[in-house]
Design a protein around this motif. Structure first.
Motif, PDB file in Angstrom:
ATOM      1  N   ALA A  33     -31.366  34.165 -24.577  1.00 39.07           N
ATOM      2  CA  ALA A  33     -32.457  33.835 -23.269  1.00 39.07           C
ATOM      3  C   ALA A  33     -31.605  32.692 -22.224  1.00 39.07           C
ATOM      4  O   ALA A  33     -31.805  32.815 -21.221  1.00 39.07           O
ATOM      5  N   MET A  34     -30.864  31.838 -22.806  1.00 35.69           N
ATOM      6  CA  MET A  34     -29.971  30.959 -21.850  1.00 35.69           C
ATOM      7  C   MET A  34     -29.122  31.767 -21.058  1.00 35.69           C
ATOM      8  O   MET A  34     -28.815  31.618 -19.897  1.00 35.69           O
ATOM      9  N   GLY A  37     -31.119  33.422 -18.553  1.00 37.61           N
ATOM     10  CA  GLY A  37     -31.287  32.317 -17.573  1.00 37.61           C
ATOM     11  C   GLY A  37     -30.487  32.056 -16.597  1.00 37.61           C
ATOM     12  O   GLY A  37     -30.667  32.032 -15.380  1.00 37.61           O
ATOM     13  N   LEU A  38     -29.244  31.975 -16.973  1.00 40.98           N
ATOM     14  CA  LEU A  38     -28.124  31.602 -16.212  1.00 40.98           C
ATOM     15  C   LEU A  38     -28.020  32.866 -15.047  1.00 40.98           C
ATOM     16  O   LEU A  38     -27.624  32.543 -13.772  1.00 40.98           O
ATOM     17  N   SER A  40     -30.391  34.776 -14.047  1.00 40.28           N
ATOM     18  CA  SER A  40     -31.530  34.575 -13.070  1.00 40.28           C
ATOM     19  C   SER A  40     -30.884  33.523 -12.150  1.00 40.28           C
ATOM     20  O   SER A  40     -31.289  33.462 -10.908  1.00 40.28           O
ATOM     21  N   MET A  41     -30.446  32.439 -12.597  1.00 42.04           N
ATOM     22  CA  MET A  41     -30.099  31.342 -11.553  1.00 42.04           C
ATOM     23  C   MET A  41     -29.148  31.730 -10.470  1.00 42.04           C
ATOM     24  O   MET A  41     -29.185  31.423  -9.287  1.00 42.04           O
ATOM     25  N   SER A  44     -31.226  33.606  -8.150  1.00 41.28           N
ATOM     26  CA  SER A  44     -31.658  32.631  -7.343  1.00 41.28           C
ATOM     27  C   SER A  44     -31.050  31.831  -6.333  1.00 41.28           C
ATOM     28  O   SER A  44     -31.470  31.768  -5.317  1.00 41.28           O
ATOM     29  N   LEU A  45     -29.955  31.773  -6.660  1.00 37.54           N
ATOM     30  CA  LEU A  45     -28.860  30.932  -5.679  1.00 37.54           C
ATOM     31  C   LEU A  45     -28.273  31.749  -4.647  1.00 37.54           C
ATOM     32  O   LEU A  45     -27.847  31.525  -3.729  1.00 37.54           O
ATOM     33  N   GLU A  67     -34.760  38.335 -15.953  1.00 36.47           N
ATOM     34  CA  GLU A  67     -35.806  37.643 -16.329  1.00 36.47           C
ATOM     35  C   GLU A  67     -36.755  38.609 -17.296  1.00 36.47           C
ATOM     36  O   GLU A  67     -37.342  38.028 -18.139  1.00 36.47           O
ATOM     37  N   ARG A  70     -34.899  37.834 -20.642  1.00 35.93           N
ATOM     38  CA  ARG A  70     -35.007  36.508 -21.025  1.00 35.93           C
ATOM     39  C   ARG A  70     -36.383  36.317 -21.687  1.00 35.93           C
ATOM     40  O   ARG A  70     -36.694  35.825 -22.735  1.00 35.93           O
ATOM     41  N   SER A 146     -18.897  30.603 -12.326  1.00 38.14           N
ATOM     42  CA  SER A 146     -18.762  29.815 -13.682  1.00 38.14           C
ATOM     43  C   SER A 146     -19.946  30.064 -14.492  1.00 38.14           C
ATOM     44  O   SER A 146     -19.837  30.368 -15.700  1.00 38.14           O
ATOM     45  N   ASP A 147     -21.158  29.864 -13.723  1.00 37.68           N
ATOM     46  CA  ASP A 147     -22.439  30.332 -14.590  1.00 37.68           C
ATOM     47  C   ASP A 147     -22.590  31.683 -15.081  1.00 37.68           C
ATOM     48  O   ASP A 147     -23.167  31.850 -15.955  1.00 37.68           O
ATOM     49  N   VAL A 150     -20.308  31.497 -18.261  1.00 32.41           N
ATOM     50  CA  VAL A 150     -21.064  31.039 -19.300  1.00 32.41           C
ATOM     51  C   VAL A 150     -22.110  32.077 -19.796  1.00 32.41           C
ATOM     52  O   VAL A 150     -22.178  32.130 -21.366  1.00 32.41           O
ATOM     53  N   VAL A 204     -14.371  36.685 -13.347  1.00 36.46           N
ATOM     54  CA  VAL A 204     -14.807  35.515 -13.207  1.00 36.46           C
ATOM     55  C   VAL A 204     -13.890  34.603 -13.047  1.00 36.46           C
ATOM     56  O   VAL A 204     -13.486  33.949 -12.029  1.00 36.46           O
TER      57      VAL A 204
END
Lengths: 210, 210
Positions: A33-34, A37-38, A40-41, A44-45, A67, A70, A146-147, A150, A204
Motif C-alpha cells: 500500500a505504501m 501510495g508513492l 499516486s504521490m 499527484s506531483l 489508488e 492501494r 527517487s519516490d 522506493v 530510476v
C-alpha cells in the motif's frame, strides 16, 4: 478499531509483541500500500503542471490504477488479520466426537484456504504496481523519481513477503488441485520479479544522475 | 500530531497527495521499523518457551537490539519530515541583497546536509537488522520463520530506498569531503546487501520446507 485505524507507532508496538496479529502478512500488504501510495504521490506531483500537460491523461490513468491497488492492499491488510482470527478459532473447535473432528478438520481447511488466498491476492496486487513504475519514472515529475524507486523496491519486497505467507499455508492444504494451481501462480509472480525490479531501478538511477 | 501518531490509513492517504511529506524517506524508515518490529515479534514468540529455553539469553539480546533499531528508525521517520521542512524554509529565504544570498546559500547547504544524514542513518539502521535475521531464523520460534523472511526483505528494501534519498541530496552538496565520505559509506552498505539478503532467504526457505 481496525488494524489500519491505529496510529503507526501503536501498529509497530503491536507488531513487536508475541501476539501473532499483526504479522508478516499484514506487513506485506501495508508495504504494498505504501508503494502504491508513492506512485499516486508522483502522479499527484505531475498533474496540473504545465511542463507535464502532454502526459496528463496517461498520468491520470496511472493514478486511478495506483489508488485502486492501494485500496485493495489496505483491504488485504485487514483481511489478513481476519483470516488469522478465523484460523485460530477453527483450531480451537472441540474434537471430542467424530462429528466434532470432521467439522473441525473442514473448518481448518476452509480457514487455511482463506489464509492462503489473502496473501496470494496481496502478492498479485503488489506485483501489479510494477508495470506502473516505468511510466511513472519516465513521464512523471522528474523531481520525484527517487519516490518511484522506493515504490519499486517496496512492491518487490511486498510480493516476496506475501508469497512466504502463501508458502507456509500451502503445506497444510489437502486440496491438491488448488495447491498445484497456486504454486503455478507463485512461479508466475516470481519469474521475472527480480529482473523487472532491477530494470526499473536502472531507469530510476539513470534519471537521478541526469 | 507527529508523523507516526496518525492512523496508518491517514498516513497512506497523505502519502498519495502532492504534499511532498511524507515521502520516500519516511517510507524507507517505516519499512525498516516494520522489519525490526517483526524480528522483535519472532523473539517475543520464542522467549519463555520451554522448547527454546537454551537460547533464551541470546534471543533476549537479539530483541534488545531489534527494539533499539526500531526506536531509532521510528525517530528517523519523524526526522525525515523535519529535515524536509527545514530544507523548504531555507529555499524560501529572501535573496535580495548579497548578504541574503550568502545566508540563504549556507542555510540550504546545512539543510541539505541534514536531509542527507537522516536517510544515511536510516540505511545504516536498516542494514543493522540483517545480522539479527540469521540467528532469529536459526534459533527463534520456527513457527515464525516466515516473519524473519519478511523482515529481511523489508530491511533490504529500506536500505536501498533510504540510499536513493541520500543520492538525490548528494548532488546538491558542495562539501566534497563529505560527499566522498558518504559515497564510500553508500558503497559499503550496498556491497554485500543482495548476497546477504539471499543467504538469509535461503535459510528461511530451507526452514519453511522442513
Amino acid at each position: 478499531m481496525t488494524l489500519l485505524q491505529v496510529p503507526i507507532t501503536e501498529f509497530l508496538d503491536q507488531l513487536a509483541t508475541k501476539e501473532p496479529v499483526p504479522g508478516g502478512g499484514s506487513v506485506a500488504a501495508v508495504s504494498g500500500a505504501m508503494a502504491a501510495g508513492l506512485i499516486s504521490m508522483v502522479c499527484s506531483l505531475t498533474l496540473g503542471k504545465k511542463k507535464y500537460a502532454e502526459v496528463e491523461d496517461e498520468i491520470r490513468a496511472l493514478m486511478d490504477r495506483s489508488e485502486s491497488l492501494r485500496r485493495e492492499l489496505q483491504e488485504l491488510a485487514e483481511a489478513d488479520v481476519e483470516a488469522f482470527r478465523r484460523l485460530s478459532v477453527a483450531y480451537k473447535l472441540p474434537r471430542e466426537t467424530s462429528a466434532d473432528i470432521a467439522i473441525r478438520r473442514d473448518a481448518i481447511q476452509a480457514a487455511t484456504r482463506i489464509a492462503t488466498d489473502v496473501p496470494l491476492r496481496t502478492a498479485q496486487a503488489a506485483a501489479a504496481i510494477l508495470p506502473l513504475c516505468s511510466p511513472a519514472a519516465q513521464k512523471g515529475n522528474s523531481a520525484a523519481v527517487s519516490d518511484v524507486g522506493v515504490a519499486v523496491l517496496l512492491a518487490q519486497a511486498a510480493v516476496r513477503s506475501a508469497l512466504l505467507n502463501v508458502e507456509i499455508n500451502l503445506n497444510s492444504l489437502e486440496d491438491q488441485f488448488y495447491v498445484r494451481e497456486t504454486r503455478a501462480e507463485v512461479a508466475k509472480l516470481t519469474a521475472t520479479l527480480h529482473d523487472d525490479t532491477e530494470a526499473i531501478m536502472a531507469l530510476v538511477n539513470q534519471q537521478l544522475q541526469a
